[in-house]
Design a protein around this motif. Structure first.
Motif, mmCIF file in Angstrom:
data_model
loop_
_atom_site.group_PDB
_atom_site.id
_atom_site.type_symbol
_atom_site.label_atom_id
_atom_site.label_comp_id
_atom_site.label_asym_id
_atom_site.label_seq_id
_atom_site.Cartn_x
_atom_site.Cartn_y
_atom_site.Cartn_z
ATOM 1 N N MET A 1 0.850 -1.199 0.000
ATOM 2 C CA MET A 1 0.000 0.000 0.000
ATOM 3 C C MET A 1 0.890 1.256 0.000
ATOM 4 O O MET A 1 1.775 1.370 0.839
ATOM 5 N N THR A 2 0.656 2.130 -0.960
ATOM 6 C CA THR A 2 1.486 3.330 -1.079
ATOM 7 C C THR A 2 0.612 4.575 -0.961
ATOM 8 O O THR A 2 -0.460 4.647 -1.546
ATOM 9 N N SER A 51 11.342 1.415 -6.495
ATOM 10 C CA SER A 51 10.546 0.290 -6.987
ATOM 11 C C SER A 51 11.328 -1.010 -6.778
ATOM 12 O O SER A 51 12.566 -1.028 -6.813
ATOM 13 N N THR A 54 12.420 -5.086 -1.625
ATOM 14 C CA THR A 54 11.973 -6.322 -0.963
ATOM 15 C C THR A 54 12.765 -6.521 0.325
ATOM 16 O O THR A 54 13.944 -6.185 0.409
ATOM 17 N N ASP A 135 3.002 -11.080 11.788
ATOM 18 C CA ASP A 135 4.139 -10.737 10.929
ATOM 19 C C ASP A 135 4.514 -9.271 11.139
ATOM 20 O O ASP A 135 3.635 -8.426 11.366
ATOM 21 N N VAL A 137 5.382 -5.431 10.510
ATOM 22 C CA VAL A 137 4.943 -4.438 9.535
ATOM 23 C C VAL A 137 6.134 -3.540 9.207
ATOM 24 O O VAL A 137 6.853 -3.108 10.114
ATOM 25 N N ARG A 139 7.498 -0.139 6.983
ATOM 26 C CA ARG A 139 7.088 1.076 6.273
ATOM 27 C C ARG A 139 8.342 1.719 5.669
ATOM 28 O O ARG A 139 9.326 1.948 6.376
ATOM 29 N N ALA A 149 5.234 3.602 1.744
ATOM 30 C CA ALA A 149 4.839 2.259 1.329
ATOM 31 C C ALA A 149 4.804 1.389 2.575
ATOM 32 O O ALA A 149 5.816 1.255 3.266
ATOM 33 N N THR A 150 3.650 0.831 2.879
ATOM 34 C CA THR A 150 3.498 0.001 4.074
ATOM 35 C C THR A 150 3.211 -1.435 3.647
ATOM 36 O O THR A 150 2.372 -1.660 2.771
ATOM 37 N N ALA A 151 3.902 -2.379 4.252
ATOM 38 C CA ALA A 151 3.702 -3.779 3.878
ATOM 39 C C ALA A 151 3.946 -4.672 5.083
ATOM 40 O O ALA A 151 4.610 -4.282 6.043
ATOM 41 N N THR A 152 3.368 -5.844 5.023
ATOM 42 C CA THR A 152 3.611 -6.865 6.045
ATOM 43 C C THR A 152 4.595 -7.875 5.477
ATOM 44 O O THR A 152 4.400 -8.369 4.368
ATOM 45 N N VAL A 153 5.637 -8.154 6.230
ATOM 46 C CA VAL A 153 6.660 -9.096 5.774
ATOM 47 C C VAL A 153 6.485 -10.407 6.524
ATOM 48 O O VAL A 153 6.438 -10.412 7.757
#
Lengths: 446, 500
Positions: A1-2, A51, A54, A135, A137, A139, A149-153
């Motif tokens: 999510m950005t 971009s 990871t 997991d 989180v 950011r 950009a927020t993501a769950t790893v």
């Protein structure tokens, strides 16, 4: 999510101010100076999160099976597996909501080059049960911090913390039990140990006639032996709402500590073939699978000791009640509106006494934070029940309120001692085994 | 122990950098334009405002916080006035008189720009100060404005009453007042004559009976309001109170019915005819009684005393039903305002003399002696106490207005609560730099100030977000800086809930 972040409002206002004042005063330097905040605005509006970023995460929980209240170290390692440098990486590990972080922080902010990794170290206070970590989180922001950009790893490694009381491994095996299952009494009757002689009465067994005395004196007498009665040990766990107070945030409550001590003692007793019953006072119907008994008591006669399903259900019920109806550190109760929880769930002392077998010896586990346990113990002693009290001290703290509560508890301890009950004051700074050993010794060396 | 109220504030490093850069830039720019004293006072006022906002946010010690906020209103007002009016006076003393009329516009622009530099610098100091504790939000700004406004009421109210009293006394005493003053003086004289001192040539029954009826009704209401029956269990007292109130009501009704008769005898019946109807001795007695000033003064004093008693009883009744902390917070500003009033009244003479002397000495050319002369006549007329009280009241009002402006800016979301402090600091630095550019500071200094303004905003906003998302004790530098703590107050503080 950005997401985009419009954080250039103030520099933009500064640009407008400089241009306006420069225009009014006809000052060229101000026009030139307006380029400085304008550049900030432009850089911000053009910045993007790299971009293809990871990240990998791996979690390690240090203790495999800690005891309740122990701090457990957790290490989360996050590695930049992409090809771009990430200037602003913010990490929050998914600590279970039930656990409390006692040192370090599960959060961090780092810059990571490609292939570089970083660790987040912290410790949580363990609680009875199994708690799954979420997991982490992550950011990520660009250098100008105008995009998020927020993501769950997905974290590899340990994903849960289990605290299962490990009763089987408790160091109580060395506690010597001098006698198990029976209790000598002062009344005469059948038994092994000589007690007294009396005149023969019609119906006395022939085997107990004192034939030697009859031969010497001609008197017909009967020998009596010290009677031994089957003993049932009843463990009473005080889990009423007043006991659901924790000495420190994240630490087990008084009710949980009492249940924990009772669980350990039950295990030791069952391994020594002592018949024991367990009851927990203060539970509500919803706390116990199958509900309470008809008399409102959570009572079980576990066959198989602590590993029996009935005992597990009862101790799980205490855990569930403590979690549902705990008292916040600021003293505010979290039970629902209406009738106070203590009034809803506190049984009458008479009900408990009515349930006790006449030859029971009773062990009461209570933090002694109100007068109910004192009343119970006084009633037990008035009925000559051998009584032992194991009291975890949850009144630590240096504040005025803690001092007053500790003083009140100290007075209750004194009144309990005056009743003749055996008192085990469990200082939480010491291992529970010390209190348990003392408890067992007192229990069986009467 | 970790305090959850401070854990999620902006990071210490970012706040420190914001404060350091802001103070350094503001100081350098203010020194470059050479207005040290008003700027220092303005900076002190800005710090006082920041302290007032901070103390207004004390929830656990609400009363003490409100008292401090109220007491800080005076330094705030002094700072604002010094940064604006004081700067203008000082600069006017430097720049005026101008050499030629053609240089007047440039001089005015220069003076205004320098004044704006001082005001902007004070604003920057305020922004940096509130950024330290992250204390500025809508609620604290509202509380500051409310406390400052309440503090203003006692000194400003008393000052205005004293000034108005002096003015009315003057208008009443002279027939030479200009314009509307003469009409107002006539009305005052007529009213005073009719109500307080009617001429003893004929009876003045109407106003006399009106005063008596009003006094009786107010006394009856006061007797009813006093907690006499609550303080005794004797039923005789209750009956006596009821009886007294009943008699007072009857007497007031009788006096009220007499008013139309009095109106007839006072204004319709000629005195000679009335004298012949009631006989001369009775006429003289009636005239003496109804026009006696002592009797009327007694009635007015009874009315004033009873009204004061009613107000006191109402306040006490309300106070008894209110929580102590709320009473303290509500009463504290008025108490602080009263304290300021007393202190101002005690030092009115020396302060006014010093202020007049400083302004007269600072103003350029003929303005100084002229100001001294005019202010001297005003002081002679009103006296130092009413002037100083009114002045202190207006200074406090300025502080209240400043706090209200702050609240409005936050309420209308021109400033975000999250970044209010750094936003004000950075914005004010832009203003300072812009107007310093008008004054003609070196270009390098100008550009350096602009870079500092951008830096303050960027670092401040970054630190705020970092504090909200990571906390102040998390490791943000790749090393474990966090110290071992006894406990965290709740498990929730460990969960990632702040992130959507």
């Amino acid at each position: 999510m950005t997401d985009r972040v419009r954080r250039w409002g103030v520099p933009l206002a500064g640009t407008v101010t400089l241009l306006s004042v420069g225009l009014l005063a006809a000052e060229p330097a101000l026009f030139a100076g307006a380029a400085i905040p304008l550049a900030s605005v432009l850089v911000g509006s053009l910045s993007r999160v790299p971009s293809g970023a990871t990240l990998d995460a791996d979690r390690t929980v240090a203790a495999a099976a800690p005891t309740p209240g122990d701090p457990v170290d957790v290490t989360l390692t996050v590695e930049n597996t992409g090809r771009r440098t990430l200037t602003d990486v913010r990490i929050v590990d998914g600590v279970p909501a039930e656990l409390t972080v006692v040192s370090g922080s599960p959060r961090a902010c780092r810059s990571l080059r490609p292939g570089e990794s970083t660790t987040v170290e912290y410790a949580v206070r363990s609680k009875r049960g199994t708690y799954a970590f979420e997991d982490p989180v992550v950011r990520i922001r660009p250098l100008a911090a105008t995009e998020i950009a927020t993501a769950t790893v997905a974290a590899t490694g340990d994903t849960a913390l289990t605290c299962a009381n490990v009763v089987a491994e408790a160091p109580l095996a060395d506690a010597t039990l001098p006698r198990a299952g029976t209790l000598p009494t002062d009344s005469g009757g059948s038994g092994l140990e000589f007690h007294a002689t009396r005149d023969y009465q019609s119906g006395d067994p022939v085997s107990r006639i004192d034939w030697r005395r009859l031969a010497k004196t001609g008197e017909l007498t009967t020998v009596e032996y010290r009677e031994e009665q089957a003993v049932r040990t009843v463990l009473v766990v005080d889990a009423r709402p007043p006991t659901r107070v924790t000495p420190e945030a994240g630490y087990p409550t008084g009710a949980e500590l009492s249940a924990y001590a009772a669980e350990r003692l039950l295990d030791a007793l069952s391994r020594s073939s002592v018949v024991a019953s367990v009851t927990a006072v203060g539970l509500a119907d919803e706390d116990l699978v199958g509900g309470l008994g008809p008399d409102g008591l959570a009572w079980t006669d576990p066959d198989g000791g602590v590993e029996s399903p009935q005992a597990s259900r009862l101790f799980d019920g205490v855990q569930s009640a403590a979690a549902r109806d705990s008292v916040a550190p600021d003293g505010g109760a979290t039970h629902e509106e209406g009738e106070p929880a203590s009034e809803r769930t506190t049984p009458d002392v008479e009900t408990l006494l009515a349930r006790l077998p006449p030859t029971a010896q009773v062990v009461v586990f209570s933090p002694l934070l109100d007068d109910w346990p004192t009343e119970l113990i006084t009633s037990l002693r008035a009925r000559s029940y051998p009584t032992t009290v194991v009291s975890p001290d949850v009144t630590r703290g240096e504040g005025a309120a803690e001092t007053v509560v500790a003083l009140e508890r100290r007075l209750r301890l004194q009144s309990v001692e005056l009743t003749g009950a055996t008192l085990i004051d469990w200082d939480l700074d010491e291992p529970i085994d010390i209190a348990m050993r003392a408890s067992l010794a007192e229990l069986f060396n009467r | 122990m970790i305090d959850d109220r401070t854990e999620w504030r902006p990071t210490t490093a970012s706040t420190g950098l914001v404060v350091f850069v802001t103070l350094l830039t503001a100081t350098v720019l203010v020194r470059a334009i050479g207005v040290a004293v008003p700027a220092a006072l303005g900076g002190a006022g800005a710090v006082a405002l920041a302290l007032a906002v901070w103390t207004a946010g004390w929830d656990r010690h609400r009363t003490l916080g409100t008292v401090l906020t109220s007491l800080l209103a005076l330094p705030i007002g002094v700072g604002v006035v010094a940064a604006t009016v004081g700067t203008v006076i000082v600069l006017a003393g430097v720049f005026f008189p101008v050499e030629s009329l053609s240089r007047l516009p440039a001089t005015v622009v220069d003076l205004s720009a320098r004044a704006m530099v001082v005001v902007g610098a004070a604003g920057a100091v305020f922004g940096a100060s509130v950024a330290i504790g992250h204390v500025l939000d809508r609620e604290t700004a509202r509380r500051t404005a409310e406390a400052s406004l309440k503090t203003t009421i006692p000194p400003l109210g008393v000052g205005l009453v004293l000034v108005a009293g002096e003015a009315l006394r003057y208008l009443e005493s002279t027939r030479d007042a200009p314009g509307v003053g003469a009409v107002l003086g006539d009305v005052l004289r007529t009213t005073t004559t009719i109500v307080f001192e009617p001429p003893a040539v004929r009876p003045s029954v109407t106003t006399f009976l009106l005063l008596v009826a009003a006094a009786l009704l107010v006394v009856r209401r006061t007797v009813g309001a006093l907690p006499l029956t609550e303080l005794t269990t004797d039923p005789a007292v209750e009956r006596a109170v009821a009886s007294v109130r009943s008699w007072l009501l009857r007497a007031a009704v009788v006096a009220g019915f007499g008013v139309p008769v009095g109106f007839f005898t006072d204004y319709v019946f000629p005195p000679e005819r009335l004298q012949s109807v009631v006989t001369p001795p009775a006429f003289d007695l009636l005239t003496a009684v109804t026009t006696a000033p002592p009797a009327r003064r007694l009635a007015w004093r009874v009315i004033a005393l009873c009204v004061a008693t009613l107000v006191a009883v109402a306040v006490l009744r309300r106070t008894a039903r209110t929580a102590a902390d709320r009473i303290g917070a509500a009463v504290a500003p008025f108490a602080a305002g009263s304290g300021v009033l007393v202190a101002a009244a005690l030092v009115a003479g020396p302060v006014l003399s010093a202020a007049r002397g400083w302004v007269a000495a600072t103003l350029p050319g003929e303005f100084g002696p002229r100001f001294r002369e005019l202010s001297g006549s005003v002081v002679d007329f009103y006296g130092p106490v009413p002037i100083v009280l009114t002045g202190v009241g207006f200074v406090l009002l300025v502080a209240a207005v400043a706090a209200m402006c702050l609240w409005l800016v936050l309420l209308t979301k021109y400033l975000d609560d999250r970044t209010a402090g750094v936003g004000i600091a950075s914005g004010a630095l832009f203003v300072v730099a812009a107007f310093a550019g008008v004054v003609g500071v070196p270009t390098a200094l100008l550009f350096g100030s602009l870079v500092a303004a951008v830096l303050v905003w960027d670092v401040g906003e970054f630190g705020t977000t970092l504090g909200e998302e990571i906390g102040r004790r998390a490791d943000t530098l790749g090393r474990n800086w966090s110290t071992r703590r006894e406990r965290w107050p709740s498990a929730g503080s460990a969960s990632p809930s702040p992130w959507p």
